[in-house]
Write a protein that holds these residues in place. Structure first.
Motif, PDB file in Angstrom:
ATOM      1  N   THR A  27       0.890  -1.167   0.000  1.00  0.00           N
ATOM      2  CA  THR A  27       0.000   0.000   0.000  1.00  0.00           C
ATOM      3  C   THR A  27       0.928   1.217   0.000  1.00  0.00           C
ATOM      4  O   THR A  27       2.147   1.071   0.148  1.00  0.00           O
ATOM      5  N   THR A  91      -7.777   6.641   7.382  1.00  0.00           N
ATOM      6  CA  THR A  91      -8.688   5.594   7.857  1.00  0.00           C
ATOM      7  C   THR A  91      -9.758   6.260   8.705  1.00  0.00           C
ATOM      8  O   THR A  91      -9.436   7.083   9.567  1.00  0.00           O
ATOM      9  N   ARG A 116     -10.795   2.133   4.892  1.00  0.00           N
ATOM     10  CA  ARG A 116      -9.928   3.009   4.099  1.00  0.00           C
ATOM     11  C   ARG A 116      -9.859   2.518   2.670  1.00  0.00           C
ATOM     12  O   ARG A 116      -9.895   1.310   2.418  1.00  0.00           O
ATOM     13  N   SER A 176      -1.426   4.897   8.004  1.00  0.00           N
ATOM     14  CA  SER A 176      -2.454   5.902   7.714  1.00  0.00           C
ATOM     15  C   SER A 176      -2.844   6.678   8.976  1.00  0.00           C
ATOM     16  O   SER A 176      -2.683   6.200  10.105  1.00  0.00           O
ATOM     17  N   SER A 226      -8.691   3.585  20.867  1.00  0.00           N
ATOM     18  CA  SER A 226      -8.256   2.712  19.790  1.00  0.00           C
ATOM     19  C   SER A 226      -7.405   1.634  20.431  1.00  0.00           C
ATOM     20  O   SER A 226      -6.270   1.899  20.787  1.00  0.00           O
ATOM     21  N   GLY A 228      -5.561  -0.784  19.754  1.00  0.00           N
ATOM     22  CA  GLY A 228      -4.201  -1.082  19.318  1.00  0.00           C
ATOM     23  C   GLY A 228      -3.188  -0.044  19.751  1.00  0.00           C
ATOM     24  O   GLY A 228      -2.017  -0.334  19.923  1.00  0.00           O
TER      25      GLY A 228
HETATM   26  O1  TXA Z   1      -1.599   2.459   6.795  1.00  0.00           O
HETATM   27  C1  TXA Z   1      -2.257   1.645   7.436  1.00  0.00           C
HETATM   28  O2  TXA Z   1      -3.228   1.962   8.119  1.00  0.00           O
HETATM   29  C2  TXA Z   1      -1.835   0.170   7.335  1.00  0.00           C
HETATM   30  C3  TXA Z   1      -2.065  -0.299   5.895  1.00  0.00           C
HETATM   31  C4  TXA Z   1      -1.802  -1.759   5.702  1.00  0.00           C
HETATM   32  O3  TXA Z   1      -3.374   0.047   5.495  1.00  0.00           O
HETATM   33  N1  TXA Z   1      -2.535  -0.617   8.285  1.00  0.00           N
HETATM   34  C5  TXA Z   1      -2.319  -0.530   9.633  1.00  0.00           C
HETATM   35  O4  TXA Z   1      -3.087  -1.408  10.390  1.00  0.00           O
HETATM   36  O5  TXA Z   1      -1.523   0.223  10.126  1.00  0.00           O
HETATM   37  P1  TXA Z   1      -2.768  -1.750  11.914  1.00  0.00           P
HETATM   38  O6  TXA Z   1      -3.641  -2.906  12.231  1.00  0.00           O
HETATM   39  O7  TXA Z   1      -1.329  -1.950  12.104  1.00  0.00           O
HETATM   40  O8  TXA Z   1      -3.312  -0.519  12.705  1.00  0.00           O
HETATM   41  C6  TXA Z   1      -4.706  -0.308  12.782  1.00  0.00           C
HETATM   42  C7  TXA Z   1      -5.078   0.498  13.985  1.00  0.00           C
HETATM   43  C8  TXA Z   1      -4.913  -0.256  15.282  1.00  0.00           C
HETATM   44  O9  TXA Z   1      -4.271   0.583  16.204  1.00  0.00           O
HETATM   45  C9  TXA Z   1      -6.352  -0.534  15.715  1.00  0.00           C
HETATM   46  O10 TXA Z   1      -6.495  -0.592  17.095  1.00  0.00           O
HETATM   47  C10 TXA Z   1      -7.102   0.631  15.104  1.00  0.00           C
HETATM   48  O11 TXA Z   1      -6.459   0.834  13.875  1.00  0.00           O
HETATM   49  N2  TXA Z   1      -8.514   0.324  14.857  1.00  0.00           N
HETATM   50  C11 TXA Z   1      -9.025  -0.546  13.969  1.00  0.00           C
HETATM   51  N3  TXA Z   1     -10.382  -0.603  14.062  1.00  0.00           N
HETATM   52  C12 TXA Z   1     -10.738   0.256  15.031  1.00  0.00           C
HETATM   53  C13 TXA Z   1     -11.994   0.652  15.623  1.00  0.00           C
HETATM   54  N4  TXA Z   1     -13.147   0.136  15.221  1.00  0.00           N
HETATM   55  N5  TXA Z   1     -11.956   1.574  16.609  1.00  0.00           N
HETATM   56  C14 TXA Z   1     -10.795   2.102  17.025  1.00  0.00           C
HETATM   57  N6  TXA Z   1      -9.584   1.771  16.522  1.00  0.00           N
HETATM   58  C15 TXA Z   1      -9.545   0.859  15.540  1.00  0.00           C
END
Ligand code: TXA
Ligand code: MG
Length: 333
Positions: A27, A91, A116, A176, A226, A228
């Motif tokens: 990406t 996102t 996203r 993002s 969030s 994560g």
């Molecule tokens: O750039 C990016 O966003 C990349 C590329 C692959 O798209 N993806 C990425 O995903 O960084 P990840 O899983 O490493 O980080 C996603 C974050 C996590 O901190 C998660 O807790 C948060 O997004 N998240 C996802 N869904 C959520 C929700 N419904 N409410 C609050 N936080 C959320």
């Protein structure tokens, strides 16, 4: 297995995804670990391979605002931001629709969903040819640094690596920006490729940046914004020291702009005498976009037990510099 992204390998990847297997995809931000977001079993494979806590929800990638609209309630702010920044590094957290078909485990059982539209041509082609929403966190084991090259993906997962579509280094190099639009008090939960100024300009109002680095994970009065962002993040095996103006003996240097006047304490001489593998520059010109694209790669390279620590020069806290400083703070914390 790494495969150069082209028509054939993208079709092969689409087949893998349709049958419920994982594929690592490029990406514009970082490499993602993708699965069919409608398939509970496929989504479980992501959590297993990354060793990711089940409470940490995933971002759902879609090819268009129209597809996003099938899964989440698009409000007025979301529509304006999508028009301005999609496809791109933004996102949005929005309420799930009642009949939302996304696997519940993808959003950790939450009533909201992160969506996203990525701008990378390979990601878009894959989304369009599968016609599926793809759940994709960064393609790295949980708690390690996000991958910005195909090789980083293989380094992280070793012989458990999924098929990896290779398309060179990621242009932005940081994850993002995440904005929570699911409440009537919108907040930026993670600084990233799209800056807070850009968002505020489009919405005509200032959107606060939630400081997750100071959040209390023990505070259970309120559900974490969030999940994560509260978990342990990448921290190198050696100490990281921020806003360095000189070096301790044995430290590696992560410079920004000119390091001409950096010296090594106790008669160590100028920093310029350090070997290349101990002295890297995020951007000699002081360009923040270039620095963002180099950050993860250089942190990985300097994270070497031969160094006593990594000293990082100050980065201006404007534009994408806000996201760079956020990642550096996490690495130092
Ligand atoms: O750039 C990016 O966003 C990349 C590329 C692959 O798209 N993806 C990425 O995903 O960084 P990840 O899983 O490493 O980080 C996603 C974050 C996590 O901190 C998660 O807790 C948060 O997004 N998240 C996802 N869904 C959520 C929700 N419904 N409410 C609050 N936080 C959320
Ligand atoms: Mg991640």
């Amino acid at each position: 297995m790494i495969k150069t992204a082209n028509k054939d390998s993208i079709q092969e990847a689409a087949t893998c995804l349709r049958r419920g297997d994982l594929v690592a995809i490029p990406t514009e931000t970082v490499y993602g670990l993708a699965a069919n977001a409608l398939d509970e079993n496929a989504v479980k494979k992501i959590f297993a391979l990354k060793n990711r806590p089940a409470i940490n929800p995933l971002i759902i990638h879609v090819p268009s605002l129209e597809m996003a609209d099938r899964f989440v309630v698009i409000n007025d702010m979301a529509r304006r931001l999508a028009t301005a920044f999609w496809p791109g590094a933004l996102t949005m957290i929005l309420p799930r629709r009642e009949n939302c078909a996304i696997a519940p485990s993808a959003s950790a059982g939450l009533p909201t969903l992160a969506v996203r539209v990525p701008s990378h041509p390979v990601a878009l082609e894959l989304l369009r040819s599968t016609g599926l929403p793809l759940a994709a966190p960064s393609a790295n084991p949980s708690g390690t640094i996000s991958p910005t090259t195909p090789r980083h993906v293989i380094q992280g997962f070793g012989d458990r690596s999924p098929m990896t579509l290779a398309a060179g280094p990621c242009k932005i190099g940081l994850e993002s920006t995440i904005i929570d639009l699911s409440t009537n008090a919108p907040e930026i939960l993670r600084a990233g490729g799209i800056t807070p100024e850009q968002i505020s300009d489009v919405l005509g109002q200032n959107i606060p940046l939630y400081d997750s680095t100071s959040a209390q994970s023990t505070d259970d009065q309120q559900a974490p914004k969030s999940p994560g962002l509260l978990l342990k993040h990448y921290s190198p095996s050696i100490p990281v020291r921020l806003n360095a103006i000189d070096l301790e003996q044995g430290e590696a240097l992560l410079a920004f702009g000119s390091d001409k006047f950096m010296g090594i304490k106790n008669g160590g001489g100028p920093a310029s005498a350090l070997p290349d593998h101990s002295r890297m520059n995020l951007s000699e010109e002081g360009d923040l976009d270039e620095a963002a694209a180099n950050l993860f790669k250089m942190m990985r390279a300097l994270d070497n037990p031969a160094h006593k620590g990594i000293a990082v020069m100050a980065i201006p806290n404007t534009g994408i510099g806000i996201a760079i400083n956020d990642r550096l703070k996490r690495a130092a914390g």
